[in-house]
Design a protein around this motif. Structure first.
Motif, PDB file in Angstrom:
ATOM      1  N   MET A   1       0.735  -0.967   0.139  1.00  0.00           N
ATOM      2  CA  MET A   1      -0.001  -0.089  -0.444  1.00  0.00           C
ATOM      3  C   MET A   1       0.552   1.269  -0.106  1.00  0.00           C
ATOM      4  O   MET A   1       2.110   1.769   0.577  1.00  0.00           O
ATOM      5  CB  MET A   1      -1.615  -0.239   1.250  1.00  0.00           C
TER       6      MET A   1
ATOM      7  N   ILE B   1      -5.008   6.466  -0.682  1.00  0.00           N
ATOM      8  CA  ILE B   1      -4.958   5.698  -1.393  1.00  0.00           C
ATOM      9  C   ILE B   1      -4.222   6.101  -2.389  1.00  0.00           C
ATOM     10  O   ILE B   1      -5.061   6.192  -3.686  1.00  0.00           O
ATOM     11  CB  ILE B   1      -5.528   4.414  -1.212  1.00  0.00           C
TER      12      ILE B   1
ATOM     13  N   VAL C   1      -1.865   0.349  -5.364  1.00  0.00           N
ATOM     14  CA  VAL C   1      -1.514  -1.043  -4.708  1.00  0.00           C
ATOM     15  C   VAL C   1      -0.524  -1.298  -5.546  1.00  0.00           C
ATOM     16  O   VAL C   1      -0.824  -1.705  -7.075  1.00  0.00           O
ATOM     17  CB  VAL C   1      -3.160  -1.196  -4.820  1.00  0.00           C
TER      18      VAL C   1
ATOM     19  N   ILE D   1      -9.443  -1.655   4.282  1.00  0.00           N
ATOM     20  CA  ILE D   1     -10.192  -2.246   3.929  1.00  0.00           C
ATOM     21  C   ILE D   1     -10.281  -3.719   3.595  1.00  0.00           C
ATOM     22  O   ILE D   1     -10.749  -4.482   3.063  1.00  0.00           O
ATOM     23  CB  ILE D   1      -8.625  -2.460   2.278  1.00  0.00           C
TER      24      ILE D   1
ATOM     25  N   CYS E   1      -9.933  -0.212  -2.762  1.00  0.00           N
ATOM     26  CA  CYS E   1      -9.089   0.815  -3.023  1.00  0.00           C
ATOM     27  C   CYS E   1      -9.633   2.003  -3.429  1.00  0.00           C
ATOM     28  O   CYS E   1      -9.989   3.338  -2.728  1.00  0.00           O
ATOM     29  CB  CYS E   1      -7.779   0.756  -2.838  1.00  0.00           C
TER      30      CYS E   1
ATOM     31  N   CYS F   1     -12.859   3.155  -1.675  1.00  0.00           N
ATOM     32  CA  CYS F   1     -12.660   4.014  -0.692  1.00  0.00           C
ATOM     33  C   CYS F   1     -11.757   5.412  -1.049  1.00  0.00           C
ATOM     34  O   CYS F   1     -12.837   6.595  -0.841  1.00  0.00           O
ATOM     35  CB  CYS F   1     -11.201   2.802  -0.007  1.00  0.00           C
TER      36      CYS F   1
END
Length: 431
Positions: free
Chosen positions: A95, A103, A106, A201, A227, A230
């Protein structure tokens, strides 16, 4: 069976559509610029604590998380997906987040064997320019990481990227120096956001469970979709106003330059030696009526965070049991200093000694634990004593931490009781 196949096809279609359209617009280095991260997704607290350059750098926080999978019948894959740290098979996404929990990207998921530790994953990502990471970052940018990234330091230095990491205890020392402990606290004050993201998550039930191995090719997609959701729909952390951030950061940077005067006093005067006369008192005793009375808000200002306040309640819950009372000491020769011993929460055979100096307020503190010499905040052992003496003992409620031991069978308890019953009298006969 037909219905299951239809559901499977629908899930696959949705996953592919989200990965093609939705994810690229909400996740990855290409979906957001450095300027947006700096201007919109960087806390003033992080900039104030870590940045010492005229132009504001991009501050990114990195950490690996894990998605549990089933044990595989393929022994090669089973060995390489088995985590020695978690003692179970898993895959590791990396992350990369901003200091507001946004975020950025990833990476992975990667295997879990020692060849895929955090440093190896980051080094591989930079060398292969995964997700354009090498193109996105600039000189003087800052990566905030934990100690698992220590082998990436030379590579990041070559790129002009500054790595901020908690300090290691030097060989031969039992605890960090005050300067090292203070600098580590500055890092952890910023780094905690990535742990919060990892937890966020996992609130998606599917990712919090052990996934079947048939889903391994899709795990990376699922993590990226979650992600992206989010980023799109979940609000960033709410950790106070701009003025609050600046005030906290200024306080921490000012304290980080100070030395621990109480530590020096304790060592120079041998307060930790057995020859020093300390009188043990009851924690509820009126002997220390002059100890300042504080609110939980006042204590939070001393700890500079909520984590130590939470651990204080857990320590207090253990030490307030019948067989775990506080050991608090005072000395007639040294006024306005209390000493205490606190049981380690990790090792049963280890106790830490600590000292707290006070007047009308708390002046200074020192503990013999690894982080106990810092003055930027305090360790959980010190916060426990301050929380209890300054606040909790005046409250009618318990600390809110329930002990479930009595609800579970304990073989050791039955053995201890049987040994007590089979005592031997002076004739050598069992009573």
């Amino acid at each position: 069976m037909i219905i299951l196949l239809q559901i499977r096809r629908a899930v696959q279609s949705a996953r592919k559509a989200l990965m093609a359209e939705f994810v690229p617009r909400n996740l990855g280095f290409s979906h957001i610029t450095r300027e947006e991260i700096i201007q919109t997704h960087t806390r003033p607290l992080a900039q104030q604590i870590l940045s010492n350059v005229t132009s504001a750098p991009a501050i990114l926080v990195l950490d690996g998380t894990h998605i549990y999978i089933q044990k595989s019948g393929n022994y090669t894959f089973s060995r390489r997906s088995f985590s020695m740290h978690k003692r179970r098979p898993l895959l590791k996404p990396m992350m990369i987040v901003s200091t507001t929990e946004y975020i950025v990207s990833v990476l992975g998921p990667y295997l879990a064997d020692p060849k895929n530790n955090d440093s190896s994953i980051l080094n591989h990502s930079i060398h292969s320019n995964t997700d354009e990471i090498k193109t996105w970052v600039r000189e003087d940018d800052i990566f905030v990481v934990d100690r698992g990234f220590r082998d990436s330091e030379s590579l990041l230095n070559d790129l002009g990227i500054r790595m901020e990491m908690p300090a290691f205890i030097p060989r031969g020392q039992k605890q960090l120096s005050t300067e090292e402990a203070n600098s580590s606290r500055l890092v952890t004050k910023v780094r905690w956001v990535v742990e919060s993201v990892n937890g966020r998550i996992k609130t998606w039930r599917y990712l919090g469970k052990t996934l079947p191995n048939s889903q391994i090719p899709c795990i990376g997609d699922y993590v990226r979709i979650v992600c992206s959701l989010c980023n799109k729909y979940r609000p960033p952390i709410n950790s106070g106003t701009f003025d609050d951030d600046i005030t906290i950061a200024s306080t921490m940077t000012m304290l980080a330059k100070k030395t621990n005067e109480l530590q020096q006093f304790v060592l120079e005067n041998g307060l930790g030696k057995r020859s020093m006369k300390w009188t043990s008192i009851d924690a509820d005793s009126n002997t220390i009526t002059d100890f300042p009375r504080l609110t939980e808000g006042d204590i939070r200002n001393l700890t500079i965070g909520v984590y130590q306040l939470k651990t204080a309640k857990s320590y207090a819950a253990e030490h307030l049991t019948d067989d775990g009372l506080f050991e608090i000491f005072v000395s007639d020769d040294i006024p306005n200093i209390v000493s205490a011993k606190i049981q380690s929460r990790h090792t049963s055979s280890k106790k830490y000694s600590l000292w707290i100096k006070y007047d009308i307020t708390i002046l200074s503190w020192y503990c013999t634990c690894k982080n106990g010499s810092r003055v930027v905040g305090m360790c959980g052992h010190i916060s426990c004593i301050i929380w209890y003496l300054a606040f909790a003992r005046y409250q009618n409620e318990s600390c809110g931490i329930r002990d479930w031991t009595e609800e579970v069978d304990d073989a050791a308890r039955s053995i201890d009781s049987s040994e007590d019953e089979d005592t031997v009298d002076y004739d050598g006969q069992e009573e």
